[in-house]
Design a protein around this motif. Structure first.
Motif, PDB file in Angstrom:
ATOM      1  N   UNK A  51      84.468  33.315  18.106  1.00  0.00           N
ATOM      2  CA  UNK A  51      84.542  32.296  19.144  1.00  0.00           C
ATOM      3  C   UNK A  51      83.233  31.524  19.215  1.00  0.00           C
ATOM      4  N   UNK A  52      83.300  30.187  19.273  1.00  0.00           N
ATOM      5  CA  UNK A  52      82.072  29.403  19.430  1.00  0.00           C
ATOM      6  C   UNK A  52      81.267  29.819  20.663  1.00  0.00           C
ATOM      7  N   UNK A  53      81.946  30.105  21.763  1.00  0.00           N
ATOM      8  CA  UNK A  53      81.238  30.511  22.979  1.00  0.00           C
ATOM      9  C   UNK A  53      80.491  31.829  22.806  1.00  0.00           C
ATOM     10  N   UNK A  54      81.126  32.786  22.115  1.00  0.00           N
ATOM     11  CA  UNK A  54      80.456  34.076  21.856  1.00  0.00           C
ATOM     12  C   UNK A  54      79.258  33.887  20.939  1.00  0.00           C
ATOM     13  N   UNK A  55      79.433  33.075  19.903  1.00  0.00           N
ATOM     14  CA  UNK A  55      78.325  32.826  18.976  1.00  0.00           C
ATOM     15  C   UNK A  55      77.169  32.176  19.721  1.00  0.00           C
ATOM     16  N   UNK A  56      77.459  31.184  20.563  1.00  0.00           N
ATOM     17  CA  UNK A  56      76.405  30.513  21.319  1.00  0.00           C
ATOM     18  C   UNK A  56      75.668  31.502  22.228  1.00  0.00           C
ATOM     19  N   UNK A  57      76.398  32.370  22.905  1.00  0.00           N
ATOM     20  CA  UNK A  57      75.758  33.365  23.776  1.00  0.00           C
ATOM     21  C   UNK A  57      74.838  34.285  22.980  1.00  0.00           C
ATOM     22  N   UNK A  58      75.310  34.743  21.832  1.00  0.00           N
ATOM     23  CA  UNK A  58      74.511  35.638  20.997  1.00  0.00           C
ATOM     24  C   UNK A  58      73.279  34.930  20.435  1.00  0.00           C
ATOM     25  N   UNK A  59      73.450  33.695  19.984  1.00  0.00           N
ATOM     26  CA  UNK A  59      72.318  32.924  19.454  1.00  0.00           C
ATOM     27  C   UNK A  59      71.309  32.659  20.569  1.00  0.00           C
ATOM     28  N   UNK A 128      82.601  38.620   7.465  1.00  0.00           N
ATOM     29  CA  UNK A 128      82.104  38.623   8.841  1.00  0.00           C
ATOM     30  C   UNK A 128      83.322  38.502   9.750  1.00  0.00           C
ATOM     31  N   UNK A 129      83.672  39.600  10.411  1.00  0.00           N
ATOM     32  CA  UNK A 129      84.940  39.639  11.142  1.00  0.00           C
ATOM     33  C   UNK A 129      84.805  39.447  12.653  1.00  0.00           C
ATOM     34  N   UNK A 130      83.629  39.048  13.124  1.00  0.00           N
ATOM     35  CA  UNK A 130      83.451  38.821  14.557  1.00  0.00           C
ATOM     36  C   UNK A 130      82.284  37.872  14.771  1.00  0.00           C
ATOM     37  N   UNK A 131      82.185  37.355  15.969  1.00  0.00           N
ATOM     38  CA  UNK A 131      81.060  36.484  16.316  1.00  0.00           C
ATOM     39  C   UNK A 131      79.741  37.216  16.097  1.00  0.00           C
ATOM     40  N   UNK A 132      79.680  38.462  16.535  1.00  0.00           N
ATOM     41  CA  UNK A 132      78.461  39.258  16.390  1.00  0.00           C
ATOM     42  C   UNK A 132      78.109  39.447  14.915  1.00  0.00           C
ATOM     43  N   UNK A 133      79.097  39.669  14.083  1.00  0.00           N
ATOM     44  CA  UNK A 133      78.838  39.845  12.651  1.00  0.00           C
ATOM     45  C   UNK A 133      78.236  38.584  12.042  1.00  0.00           C
ATOM     46  N   UNK A 134      78.739  37.407  12.442  1.00  0.00           N
ATOM     47  CA  UNK A 134      78.169  36.147  11.935  1.00  0.00           C
ATOM     48  C   UNK A 134      76.703  36.038  12.339  1.00  0.00           C
ATOM     49  N   UNK A 147      65.253  31.698  10.878  1.00  0.00           N
ATOM     50  CA  UNK A 147      64.252  30.712  11.288  1.00  0.00           C
ATOM     51  C   UNK A 147      64.897  29.518  11.991  1.00  0.00           C
ATOM     52  N   UNK A 148      66.077  29.142  11.528  1.00  0.00           N
ATOM     53  CA  UNK A 148      66.783  28.038  12.174  1.00  0.00           C
ATOM     54  C   UNK A 148      67.159  28.418  13.602  1.00  0.00           C
ATOM     55  N   UNK A 149      67.725  29.599  13.781  1.00  0.00           N
ATOM     56  CA  UNK A 149      68.122  30.048  15.119  1.00  0.00           C
ATOM     57  C   UNK A 149      66.911  30.119  16.041  1.00  0.00           C
ATOM     58  N   UNK A 150      65.787  30.589  15.525  1.00  0.00           N
ATOM     59  CA  UNK A 150      64.601  30.799  16.353  1.00  0.00           C
ATOM     60  C   UNK A 150      63.646  29.610  16.365  1.00  0.00           C
TER      61      UNK A 150
END
Length: 175
Positions: A51-59, A128-134, A147-150
């Motif tokens: 989910x884009x929302x889950x990925x955004x929260x994790x990032x 990668x089978x989940x937002x967390x895995x990505x 480095x991009x994320x941070x």
């Protein structure tokens, strides 16, 4: 007649226990060591849609740990990221170039977003089978994804997902 009813009862009993067998397999698969997400997905036979929302929260959680401001979603970046996730899934691609030769920047511009500074893109695909895995994959990558994320310069993002594919675009801001 008695024999037929007996068979029906056996079929019903078997059908009622089938979910328990699947759950038992899922419980067993989730007990697998970390890093074996692909193996557990194949055992259970199901891949959870990221989910884009889950990925955004994790990032954003990772950015917070590094002292960066949270990224804000931009609908144009979301559109560009989703278009690339759809293209990768449809064509079995895992890379920054689209099947039509497009680049992250050309997809952003096509969606009406003109970065006022640097921009970047993280992509990931099968395995990668989940937002967390990505996000975990990007954070452990040696190819600059972490480095991009941070990178605290980035302020805006767009995320697209399709099956086991995920795309995240990063930009300073739009002109």
């Amino acid at each position: 007649m008695h024999s037929r009813n007996h068979r029906i009862r056996r079929v019903c009993a078997a059908a009622a226990t089938a979910p328990l067998l699947v759950l038992g397999g899922a419980v067993h698969a989730s007990a697998a060591p970390a890093g074996s997400a692909a193996a557990s997905a194949s055992v259970t036979g199901a891949v959870r849609q990221s989910s884009p929302g889950e990925i955004l929260s994790l990032v954003n959680a990772e950015r917070e740990k590094a002292g960066c401001e949270p990224l804000k979603e931009d609908p144009r970046l979301m559109q560009a990221a989703q278009a690339h996730a759809d293209d990768m899934a449809a064509n079995g691609l895992t890379g920054h170039d689209g099947s039509d030769g497009s680049t992250a920047l050309s997809r952003m511009e096509k969606a009406g977003y003109s970065p006022a500074g640097r921009s970047s893109e993280n992509v990931s695909g099968p395995g990668y089978d989940s937002s967390k895995a990505h996000v975990d994959g990007w954070m452990s990558s040696s190819r600059g994804h972490r480095e991009t994320i941070l990178n605290c310069e980035f302020k805006e993002t767009g995320i697209g997902t399709k099956g086991q594919y995920a795309v995240e675009l990063f930009a300073v801001r739009s002109r």
